[in-house]
Write a protein that holds these residues in place. Structure first.
Motif, PDB file in Angstrom:
ATOM      1  N   ALA A 190      53.633  49.670  23.185  1.00 14.68           N
ATOM      2  CA  ALA A 190      53.136  49.323  24.521  1.00 14.68           C
ATOM      3  C   ALA A 190      52.343  48.027  24.502  1.00 14.68           C
ATOM      4  CB  ALA A 190      52.272  50.454  25.081  1.00 14.68           C
ATOM      5  N   GLN A 191      52.478  47.252  25.583  1.00 22.73           N
ATOM      6  CA  GLN A 191      51.683  46.053  25.803  1.00 22.73           C
ATOM      7  C   GLN A 191      51.549  45.845  27.306  1.00 22.73           C
ATOM      8  OE1 GLN A 191      54.993  42.508  25.421  1.00 22.73           O
ATOM      9  NE2 GLN A 191      54.194  43.382  23.514  1.00 22.73           N
ATOM     10  N   VAL A 192      50.520  45.085  27.703  1.00 20.93           N
ATOM     11  CA  VAL A 192      50.222  44.911  29.120  1.00 20.93           C
ATOM     12  C   VAL A 192      49.989  43.436  29.438  1.00 20.93           C
ATOM     13  CG1 VAL A 192      48.590  45.448  30.982  1.00 20.93           C
ATOM     14  CG2 VAL A 192      49.194  47.209  29.296  1.00 20.93           C
ATOM     15  N   GLY A 193      50.545  42.993  30.555  1.00 20.23           N
ATOM     16  CA  GLY A 193      50.252  41.663  31.086  1.00 20.23           C
ATOM     17  C   GLY A 193      49.392  41.818  32.329  1.00 20.23           C
ATOM     18  N   VAL A 194      48.264  41.138  32.356  1.00 11.76           N
ATOM     19  CA  VAL A 194      47.357  41.201  33.501  1.00 11.76           C
ATOM     20  C   VAL A 194      47.384  39.861  34.219  1.00 11.76           C
ATOM     21  CG1 VAL A 194      44.972  41.480  34.266  1.00 11.76           C
ATOM     22  CG2 VAL A 194      45.871  42.919  32.426  1.00 11.76           C
ATOM     23  N   SER A 195      47.697  39.891  35.506  1.00 12.51           N
ATOM     24  CA  SER A 195      47.823  38.669  36.291  1.00 12.51           C
ATOM     25  C   SER A 195      46.461  38.214  36.815  1.00 12.51           C
ATOM     26  CB  SER A 195      48.775  38.917  37.467  1.00 12.51           C
ATOM     27  OG  SER A 195      48.850  37.779  38.286  1.00 12.51           O
ATOM     28  N   ARG A 205      40.475  37.135  47.855  1.00  6.83           N
ATOM     29  CA  ARG A 205      40.427  38.066  48.987  1.00  6.83           C
ATOM     30  C   ARG A 205      41.376  37.642  50.098  1.00  6.83           C
ATOM     31  NH1 ARG A 205      35.517  37.748  49.568  1.00  6.83           N
ATOM     32  NH2 ARG A 205      35.341  36.389  51.389  1.00  6.83           N
ATOM     33  N   LEU A 206      41.526  36.344  50.308  1.00  7.20           N
ATOM     34  CA  LEU A 206      42.423  35.840  51.342  1.00  7.20           C
ATOM     35  C   LEU A 206      43.883  35.873  50.902  1.00  7.20           C
ATOM     36  CD1 LEU A 206      40.377  32.719  52.546  1.00  7.20           C
ATOM     37  CD2 LEU A 206      40.746  34.848  53.813  1.00  7.20           C
ATOM     38  N   MET A 207      44.130  35.573  49.647  1.00  5.04           N
ATOM     39  CA  MET A 207      45.491  35.380  49.141  1.00  5.04           C
ATOM     40  C   MET A 207      46.126  36.683  48.647  1.00  5.04           C
ATOM     41  SD  MET A 207      46.647  32.308  46.573  1.00  5.04           S
ATOM     42  CE  MET A 207      45.652  32.890  45.187  1.00  5.04           C
ATOM     43  N   GLU A 208      45.318  37.583  48.145  1.00  3.26           N
ATOM     44  CA  GLU A 208      45.787  38.863  47.601  1.00  3.26           C
ATOM     45  C   GLU A 208      44.781  39.946  48.016  1.00  3.26           C
ATOM     46  OE1 GLU A 208      46.270  37.376  43.602  1.00  3.26           O
ATOM     47  OE2 GLU A 208      44.111  37.377  43.261  1.00  3.26           O
ATOM     48  N   PRO A 209      44.740  40.294  49.301  1.00  8.68           N
ATOM     49  CA  PRO A 209      43.623  41.005  49.920  1.00  8.68           C
ATOM     50  C   PRO A 209      43.299  42.389  49.374  1.00  8.68           C
ATOM     51  CG  PRO A 209      45.493  40.915  51.406  1.00  8.68           C
ATOM     52  CD  PRO A 209      45.800  39.990  50.289  1.00  8.68           C
ATOM     53  N   ARG A 210      44.270  43.121  48.847  1.00 12.36           N
ATOM     54  CA  ARG A 210      43.973  44.477  48.379  1.00 12.36           C
ATOM     55  C   ARG A 210      44.079  44.603  46.859  1.00 12.36           C
ATOM     56  NH1 ARG A 210      44.924  48.938  53.038  1.00 12.36           N
ATOM     57  NH2 ARG A 210      44.376  47.585  54.782  1.00 12.36           N
ATOM     58  N   CYS A 211      43.996  43.473  46.180  1.00 16.70           N
ATOM     59  CA  CYS A 211      43.936  43.485  44.724  1.00 16.70           C
ATOM     60  C   CYS A 211      42.489  43.622  44.271  1.00 16.70           C
ATOM     61  CB  CYS A 211      44.502  42.180  44.159  1.00 16.70           C
ATOM     62  SG  CYS A 211      46.279  42.005  44.313  1.00 16.70           S
ATOM     63  N   PRO A 212      42.256  44.132  43.069  1.00 21.54           N
ATOM     64  CA  PRO A 212      40.904  44.118  42.520  1.00 21.54           C
ATOM     65  C   PRO A 212      40.382  42.688  42.430  1.00 21.54           C
ATOM     66  CG  PRO A 212      42.313  45.574  41.247  1.00 21.54           C
ATOM     67  CD  PRO A 212      43.210  44.824  42.188  1.00 21.54           C
ATOM     68  N   ALA A 213      39.084  42.518  42.569  1.00 22.90           N
ATOM     69  CA  ALA A 213      38.463  41.198  42.490  1.00 22.90           C
ATOM     70  C   ALA A 213      38.724  40.566  41.124  1.00 22.90           C
ATOM     71  CB  ALA A 213      36.970  41.317  42.745  1.00 22.90           C
ATOM     72  N   PRO A 214      38.724  39.245  41.039  1.00 22.98           N
ATOM     73  CA  PRO A 214      39.041  38.571  39.773  1.00 22.98           C
ATOM     74  C   PRO A 214      38.219  39.046  38.572  1.00 22.98           C
ATOM     75  CG  PRO A 214      39.006  36.979  41.557  1.00 22.98           C
ATOM     76  CD  PRO A 214      38.532  38.275  42.142  1.00 22.98           C
ATOM     77  N   LEU A 215      36.908  39.129  38.724  1.00 21.95           N
ATOM     78  CA  LEU A 215      36.083  39.535  37.585  1.00 21.95           C
ATOM     79  C   LEU A 215      36.331  40.986  37.202  1.00 21.95           C
ATOM     80  CD1 LEU A 215      32.701  37.699  38.276  1.00 21.95           C
ATOM     81  CD2 LEU A 215      34.621  37.005  36.824  1.00 21.95           C
ATOM     82  N   ARG A 216      36.740  41.795  38.161  1.00 21.53           N
ATOM     83  CA  ARG A 216      37.084  43.186  37.830  1.00 21.53           C
ATOM     84  C   ARG A 216      38.358  43.220  36.993  1.00 21.53           C
ATOM     85  NH1 ARG A 216      37.836  47.133  35.923  1.00 21.53           N
ATOM     86  NH2 ARG A 216      37.763  49.286  36.708  1.00 21.53           N
ATOM     87  N   ARG A 217      39.271  42.303  37.240  1.00 19.38           N
ATOM     88  CA  ARG A 217      40.483  42.233  36.422  1.00 19.38           C
ATOM     89  C   ARG A 217      40.171  41.746  35.011  1.00 19.38           C
ATOM     90  NH1 ARG A 217      44.583  39.069  40.247  1.00 19.38           N
ATOM     91  NH2 ARG A 217      43.080  39.339  41.928  1.00 19.38           N
TER      92      ARG A 217
END
Length: 361
Positions: A190-195, A205-217
């Protein structure tokens, strides 16, 4: 009533959504809003998330594109509530008779029996194992996964079969499945890519409104890495004139959080995505819109998109080359590899069927 093809939806009705309209797709007749003749003010409902269900005959999709390093993928959901306005998967909703605009992020399709269908496919005598990519079209850890748990059940199947899996996500719900992913990662399965698109919370918030905040990612990268799961930080997409100045900062953040590798993709605007993105751009960043689109067209021979293999992911020209050079220099400087270690295929094993009998057919 439907919304007129060239008309934006009222901001209040599309609160926390990415697209600003709900254009007809390329397979539909023009959507037109009609006045019924009564002079009575009409209250229009907001765009709430609706989920329907389907049971597909197969969940493994095949591809032969030389631009991507896998030949098979699985999508637990159609549509994506994250609402990223730039999402290149939006045009796939047209095949459902739905709009790639607001329909894509509000009218979702779940596949609750995906794990059951996957298991049947893996048990076929002629199945040949290779890495299964998940999240390459829509995010398997979008909010609706909290209720349906399709991804969790799919991972349980892959774990039992010792089948390699590569996941791409922005969703922090993946942390729920660290127990499975960590176990699989210890065996090289297993491996994961995080965008990461930006570290600017307002832009995100404007461009990807329901994604986790950048620092949370970034914190998600840290947790996955700490659990022994190989992580690749993905600058996907790099948006000219909006996030391109963050290339170095994003790579530094990913490396500091424990990522092992990094890749990047330039903004892609296929089919209906181009007008949707331009509408959003004019509303969110009107002062930058002309510059952003000029850069996009510069990389695609004057068009908003070039679908040719070898060109669609990065674009061409001086600007694209400059981004590529900056990325490579920063990647080397922070100690990130180009790729993650190859996943193992030799451990694949068809387990006993659930009833305890050997699965011979």
């Amino acid at each position: 009533m439907s919304d007129f093809k060239t008309r934006k939806i009222d901001a209040e009705r599309r609160r926390a959504r990415g697209a600003v309209s709900n254009h007809a797709s390329r397979f539909e007749p023009v959507r037109e809003e009609v006045q019924d003749g009564w002079e009575i003010p009409e209250t229009r409902e907001s765009f709430h998330t609706e989920v329907s269900e389907e049971r597909p005959r197969s969940v493994i999709s095949r591809n032969q594109s030389p631009d991507i390093p896998f030949d098979r993928s699985l999508n637990p959901y159609r549509g994506c509530e994250h609402g990223c306005v730039y999402c290149f998967a939006r045009p796939t909703h047209a095949y459902l008779g739905l709009s790639p605009g607001l329909d894509f992020e509000t009218k979702l399709v779940a596949r609750p029996k995906a794990a059951e269908v996957l298991e049947a496919e893996l048990r076929r005598k002629n199945y040949s194992v290779d890495t299964l990519a998940i999240g390459t079209n829509t995010d398997p850890y979008q909010p609706v996964e909290q209720r349906y748990r399709v991804m969790r059940s799919v991972l349980e199947v892959l774990q039992r079969f010792r089948h390699p899996v590569a996941i791409v996500t922005k969703g922090t719900l993946i942390e729920r499945d660290i127990d499975i992913l960590s176990d699989m990662a210890q065996r090289g399965l297993a491996q994961v890519g995080v965008s990461l698109t930006t570290l600017d919370a307002k832009l995100s918030r404007l461009m990807e409104p329901r994604c986790p905040a950048p620092l949370r990612r970034v914190e998600m990268i840290r947790k996955l890495s700490a659990a022994g799961i190989p992580v690749r930080v993905m600058l996907a997409p790099v948006v000219p004139g909006l996030s391109d100045h963050e290339v170095e900062a994003l790579l530094h953040a990913g490396a500091e959080a424990g990522a092992q590798a990094a890749t990047w993709i330039m903004l892609r605007l296929p089919r209906e995505v181009a007008p949707l993105f331009e509408e959003w751009l004019q509303e969110a960043y009107p002062g930058r819109a002309a510059k952003v689109m000029a850069r996009v067209r510069e990389m695609h021979g004057g068009e908003t998109y070039e679908a040719a293999w070898g060109k669609r992911m990065r674009g061409e020209g001086l600007y694209a080359e400059m981004i590529g050079q900056r990325f490579e220099k920063a990647r080397v400087r922070v100690g990130l590899s180009k790729t993650l270690p190859e996943l193992r295929k030799d451990l694949f094993e068809v387990p006993l069927a659930r009833d305890g009998q050997l699965a011979l057919f």
